[in-house]
Design a protein around this motif. Structure first.
Motif, PDB file in Angstrom:
ATOM      1  N   LEU A 243       0.823  -1.219   0.000  1.00 33.13           N
ATOM      2  CA  LEU A 243       0.000   0.000   0.000  1.00 33.13           C
ATOM      3  C   LEU A 243       0.853   1.264   0.000  1.00 33.13           C
ATOM      4  O   LEU A 243       0.594   2.206  -0.757  1.00 33.13           O
ATOM      5  N   VAL A 244       1.891   1.286   0.858  1.00 34.98           N
ATOM      6  CA  VAL A 244       2.746   2.471   0.931  1.00 34.98           C
ATOM      7  C   VAL A 244       3.446   2.709  -0.407  1.00 34.98           C
ATOM      8  O   VAL A 244       3.482   3.832  -0.921  1.00 34.98           O
ATOM      9  N   LEU A 245       3.985   1.630  -0.993  1.00 34.91           N
ATOM     10  CA  LEU A 245       4.703   1.798  -2.267  1.00 34.91           C
ATOM     11  C   LEU A 245       3.748   2.242  -3.372  1.00 34.91           C
ATOM     12  O   LEU A 245       4.074   3.095  -4.203  1.00 34.91           O
ATOM     13  N   LEU A 246       2.536   1.669  -3.354  1.00 32.88           N
ATOM     14  CA  LEU A 246       1.532   2.060  -4.349  1.00 32.88           C
ATOM     15  C   LEU A 246       1.182   3.541  -4.190  1.00 32.88           C
ATOM     16  O   LEU A 246       1.079   4.287  -5.168  1.00 32.88           O
ATOM     17  N   ALA A 247       1.048   3.966  -2.935  1.00 34.27           N
ATOM     18  CA  ALA A 247       0.739   5.370  -2.685  1.00 34.27           C
ATOM     19  C   ALA A 247       1.858   6.269  -3.221  1.00 34.27           C
ATOM     20  O   ALA A 247       1.594   7.316  -3.821  1.00 34.27           O
ATOM     21  N   TRP A 248       3.112   5.839  -3.022  1.00 34.66           N
ATOM     22  CA  TRP A 248       4.230   6.636  -3.534  1.00 34.66           C
ATOM     23  C   TRP A 248       4.282   6.653  -5.062  1.00 34.66           C
ATOM     24  O   TRP A 248       4.756   7.624  -5.658  1.00 34.66           O
ATOM     25  N   CYS A 249       3.802   5.553  -5.696  1.00 29.99           N
ATOM     26  CA  CYS A 249       3.704   5.558  -7.163  1.00 29.99           C
ATOM     27  C   CYS A 249       2.751   6.671  -7.596  1.00 29.99           C
ATOM     28  O   CYS A 249       3.026   7.425  -8.530  1.00 29.99           O
ATOM     29  N   VAL A 250       1.611   6.760  -6.906  1.00 33.86           N
ATOM     30  CA  VAL A 250       0.615   7.774  -7.253  1.00 33.86           C
ATOM     31  C   VAL A 250       1.156   9.180  -6.980  1.00 33.86           C
ATOM     32  O   VAL A 250       1.060  10.077  -7.820  1.00 33.86           O
ATOM     33  N   ILE A 251       1.779   9.353  -5.793  1.00 34.30           N
ATOM     34  CA  ILE A 251       2.364  10.661  -5.458  1.00 34.30           C
ATOM     35  C   ILE A 251       3.426  11.041  -6.495  1.00 34.30           C
ATOM     36  O   ILE A 251       3.476  12.168  -6.984  1.00 34.30           O
ATOM     37  N   GLY A 252       4.268  10.061  -6.838  1.00 35.92           N
ATOM     38  CA  GLY A 252       5.325  10.313  -7.830  1.00 35.92           C
ATOM     39  C   GLY A 252       4.745  10.707  -9.174  1.00 35.92           C
ATOM     40  O   GLY A 252       5.239  11.624  -9.838  1.00 35.92           O
ATOM     41  N   LEU A 253       3.672  10.026  -9.577  1.00 41.70           N
ATOM     42  CA  LEU A 253       3.047  10.331 -10.872  1.00 41.70           C
ATOM     43  C   LEU A 253       2.512  11.757 -10.870  1.00 41.70           C
ATOM     44  O   LEU A 253       2.762  12.533 -11.789  1.00 41.70           O
ATOM     45  N   VAL A 254       1.804  12.115  -9.800  1.00 42.82           N
ATOM     46  CA  VAL A 254       1.230  13.460  -9.718  1.00 42.82           C
ATOM     47  C   VAL A 254       2.340  14.511  -9.707  1.00 42.82           C
ATOM     48  O   VAL A 254       2.319  15.481 -10.466  1.00 42.82           O
ATOM     49  N   LEU A 255       3.364  14.289  -8.852  1.00 45.00           N
ATOM     50  CA  LEU A 255       4.467  15.256  -8.761  1.00 45.00           C
ATOM     51  C   LEU A 255       5.196  15.395 -10.091  1.00 45.00           C
ATOM     52  O   LEU A 255       5.534  16.503 -10.512  1.00 45.00           O
ATOM     53  N   SER A 256       5.428  14.262 -10.770  1.00 45.80           N
ATOM     54  CA  SER A 256       6.193  14.365 -12.015  1.00 45.80           C
ATOM     55  C   SER A 256       5.371  15.067 -13.094  1.00 45.80           C
ATOM     56  O   SER A 256       5.908  15.840 -13.884  1.00 45.80           O
ATOM     57  N   LEU A 257       4.050  14.832 -13.107  1.00 43.88           N
ATOM     58  CA  LEU A 257       3.203  15.534 -14.083  1.00 43.88           C
ATOM     59  C   LEU A 257       3.166  17.032 -13.786  1.00 43.88           C
ATOM     60  O   LEU A 257       3.155  17.860 -14.699  1.00 43.88           O
ATOM     61  N   LEU A 258       3.164  17.378 -12.486  1.00 41.76           N
ATOM     62  CA  LEU A 258       3.089  18.789 -12.113  1.00 41.76           C
ATOM     63  C   LEU A 258       4.403  19.526 -12.361  1.00 41.76           C
ATOM     64  O   LEU A 258       4.414  20.708 -12.666  1.00 41.76           O
ATOM     65  N   THR A 259       5.534  18.816 -12.198  1.00 44.35           N
ATOM     66  CA  THR A 259       6.819  19.531 -12.210  1.00 44.35           C
ATOM     67  C   THR A 259       7.587  19.387 -13.511  1.00 44.35           C
ATOM     68  O   THR A 259       8.489  20.169 -13.760  1.00 44.35           O
ATOM     69  N   PHE A 260       7.253  18.399 -14.345  1.00 50.59           N
ATOM     70  CA  PHE A 260       8.087  18.182 -15.535  1.00 50.59           C
ATOM     71  C   PHE A 260       8.014  19.367 -16.497  1.00 50.59           C
ATOM     72  O   PHE A 260       6.943  19.862 -16.817  1.00 50.59           O
ATOM     73  N   ARG A 261       9.187  19.824 -16.918  1.00 49.03           N
ATOM     74  CA  ARG A 261       9.275  20.903 -17.909  1.00 49.03           C
ATOM     75  C   ARG A 261      10.223  20.456 -19.012  1.00 49.03           C
ATOM     76  O   ARG A 261      11.246  19.860 -18.737  1.00 49.03           O
ATOM     77  N   TRP A 262       9.848  20.800 -20.260  1.00 49.67           N
ATOM     78  CA  TRP A 262      10.750  20.473 -21.376  1.00 49.67           C
ATOM     79  C   TRP A 262      12.013  21.315 -21.293  1.00 49.67           C
ATOM     80  O   TRP A 262      13.081  20.887 -21.664  1.00 49.67           O
ATOM     81  N   SER A 263      11.864  22.559 -20.821  1.00 51.17           N
ATOM     82  CA  SER A 263      13.029  23.431 -20.759  1.00 51.17           C
ATOM     83  C   SER A 263      13.285  23.821 -19.308  1.00 51.17           C
ATOM     84  O   SER A 263      12.495  23.508 -18.426  1.00 51.17           O
ATOM     85  N   ARG A 264      14.395  24.496 -19.049  1.00 53.08           N
ATOM     86  CA  ARG A 264      14.764  24.861 -17.697  1.00 53.08           C
ATOM     87  C   ARG A 264      13.853  25.969 -17.186  1.00 53.08           C
ATOM     88  O   ARG A 264      13.646  26.124 -16.028  1.00 53.08           O
ATOM     89  N   ARG A 265      13.361  26.799 -18.147  1.00 54.92           N
ATOM     90  CA  ARG A 265      12.567  27.950 -17.766  1.00 54.92           C
ATOM     91  C   ARG A 265      11.117  27.562 -17.537  1.00 54.92           C
ATOM     92  O   ARG A 265      10.568  26.797 -18.269  1.00 54.92           O
TER      93      ARG A 265
END
Lengths: 265, 275
Positions: A243-265
């Motif tokens: 359960l904990v690892l699954l929760a971190w998969c979801v948190i990771g997915l949300v965080l990566s979608l929110l923070t990923f940028r093609w460029s530095r700016r």
């Protein structure tokens, strides 16, 4: 004219990601050897039985838990640094100017991480078995546990690595930025030290993060069930681990979608 | 359809206008050059047209779409030649060009593209081992392998030696001859004059002159400057008809020079580099 599918682009990205990895020979050798060397050093230093009369040694406990570090290093650290490098050298900018999608790019990264993680874990098991007589489980159910632990750990660490890559301002600062939380969690989650020796407050905080559960999970696969009493809860807690690892998969997915940028700016 | 149409484009960074309301249009099959000194806003303009950067105002249509919101299919119709990427160093030229061809619905043949950019002999070399000029040829190969209708080149020959620059120009001309529309930025006047059918000169975020290399900035009907020396000293006359001036000069005229302004004169006047 149909556009190439995300899946086929992701597959070919995976191919060239792996190709680029294995052509950097010095980086490959040192990155992969590092967790194995730590296992050997810790194993040689703490080569005593866990309990008087127990057939299990501290070296075996380290060898099992260190698989968590192998996955952290190949998934979280390599991914975080890899994306920072891609952002710095123009890889992402070039891809952004083509019809390739972010999904295909990440598929390629996931292929790369699974390739590296399987290789790393195999190396660590080899060290554990050859040097410290780590017993490999003989029944299917332990290997099933091993398989889902691998998948959940790799996916969670990869996604968190993607999110963490945006914390680094450049490819040069990325190793420092990514290694610090990993190093801290290795100690507080009972990977570099025996978990029974840690202050309970430290373990309670660490239990919020995935590393503690990865280590506990891999110990449950390779150590005898009698050793479960050494864990914080006195049992292997496979359900809670999942359960904990699954929760971190979801948190990771949300965080990566929110923070990923093609460029530095 | 006009491949590029720009009206009132604006971009500001921290209150200063990097692009201060520009209008331009590029026709199908033409080579259009954006000329200007460093910091004029050329790269920002081209990056907005490529979809790499957001604009703060104005109307932009590239291949009929807004680059700020256009999707994959639009990206498959444009080609971007990057300026300073150092990626894929551990892959060979052939592996890289083949790989990028796989992103597009109807790519050019990778082997033909490698030959076209003059890298056939280096097809199996790691990109890391190539010279700077060869590296840029890989960038061009990756920019055109998708068979784009429109190609963007941002200062493509910066750092080239003269021979490499000539070869590069030939490559761009052959692309243009195939009907590809090309937008390039440069701060080299000879490059703009050699390649572009039309050009615009950008200074401080504005387009200050536009036209062909022989008419821009009033070149076509600019006055000639006649200078000569005689017993009375040095003379300099700006005139529409140098012949009349020369005919009226005295018999002891020496050091006669008739100069028509060229692109460089117009350019230096416009960017204020000449007092």
């Amino acid at each position: 004219m149909t556009m190439p599918s995300v899946l086929s682009n992701g597959r070919s990205r995976g191919y060239i990601e792996v190709l680029q990895l294995i052509r950097q020979k010095d980086a490959v050798i040192f990155t992969f050897a590092f967790p194995a060397l730590l296992t050997i050093l810790l194993g040689l230093i703490f080569d005593t039985p866990v309990m008087p009369g127990s057939p299990t040694t501290h070296s075996q406990v380290f060898a099992a838990g260190m698989i968590a570090y192998g996955i952290l290093s190949t998934a979280f650290i390599s991914m975080g640094i890899g994306i920072a490098v891609d952002r710095g050298d123009g890889t992402l900018k070039r891809l952004r100017g083509t019809p390739v999608t972010a999904g295909a790019y990440f598929l390629g990264k996931i292929v790369l991480v699974f390739f590296a993680a399987i290789f790393e874990v195999a190396l660590l098991l080899l060290v554990g078995v050859l040097m410290f007589d780590l017993p490999l489980p003989a029944d299917v159910s332990h290997w099933v546990t091993f398989a889902w632990l691998m998948v959940l750990s790799v996916v969670a660490c990869t996604l968190l690595g993607i999110a963490a890559s945006s914390l680094a301002s450049s490819a040069r600062s990325a190793p420092a930025v990514l290694n610090l939380p990993v190093l801290v969690l290795q100690f507080t989650s009972g990977i570099f030290v025996h978990i029974a020796a840690l202050p309970s407050a430290m373990v309670n905080v660490s239990a919020l993060f995935p590393v503690k559960w990865m280590g506990q999970g891999f110990r449950s696969v390779f150590l005898p069930d009698a050793l479960a009493s050494e864990e914080v809860a006195g049992s292997w807690e496979p359900g809670r681990t999942a359960l904990v690892l699954l929760a971190w998969c979801v948190i990771g997915l949300v965080l990566s979608l929110l923070t990923f940028r093609w460029s530095r700016r | 359809m006009t491949p590029i149409e720009v009206h009132g484009l604006r971009k500001t960074y921290g209150g200063t206008a990097a692009i201060d309301g520009i209008d331009m249009s590029v026709d199908g099959g033409e080579v259009f050059a954006l000329l200007g000194p460093n910091g004029a806003g050329k790269s920002t303009t081209i990056e907005i047209l490529e979809g790499h950067r957001r604009r703060d105002g104005g109307d932009v249509r590239v291949l009929g779409e807004d680059p700020g919101t256009a999707g994959r299919r639009w990206r498959s119709r444009i080609g971007i030649v990057l300026q300073s990427a150092t990626d894929a160093g551990d892959l060979t030229v052939r592996e890289t060009v083949r790989h990028f061809a796989g992103y597009y619905p109807s790519p050019r043949d990778p082997e033909e593209v490698i030959s076209a950019v003059g890298l056939a002999a280096k097809a199996d070399a790691r990109i890391r081992s190539l010279s700077g000029g060869q590296r840029r040829r890989v960038d061009v190969a990756l920019g055109i392998v998708g068979h784009p209708e429109l190609v963007f080149l941002d200062e493509p020959t910066t750092g080239f030696d003269p021979e490499a620059r000539r070869q590069f120009w030939a490559l761009i001309r052959s692309l243009a001859a195939d009907g590809t529309t090309i937008l390039l930025t440069t701060h080299y006047l000879d490059e703009a004059a050699a390649l572009a059918g039309r050009l615009a000169i950008m200074v401080g975020g504005r387009i200050v002159a536009a036209g062909t290399p022989s008419t821009v900035g009033g070149l076509a009907h600019a006055q000639a400057t006649v200078t000569w020396r005689d017993g009375a000293g040095l003379h300099e006359v700006r005139t529409d008809s140098p012949n009349t001036v020369i005919a009226q000069a005295g018999p002891d005229m020496t050091d006669l020079q008739v100069r028509r302004p060229n692109l460089e004169d117009v350019y230096l006047d416009l960017i204020g580099a000449r007092s």
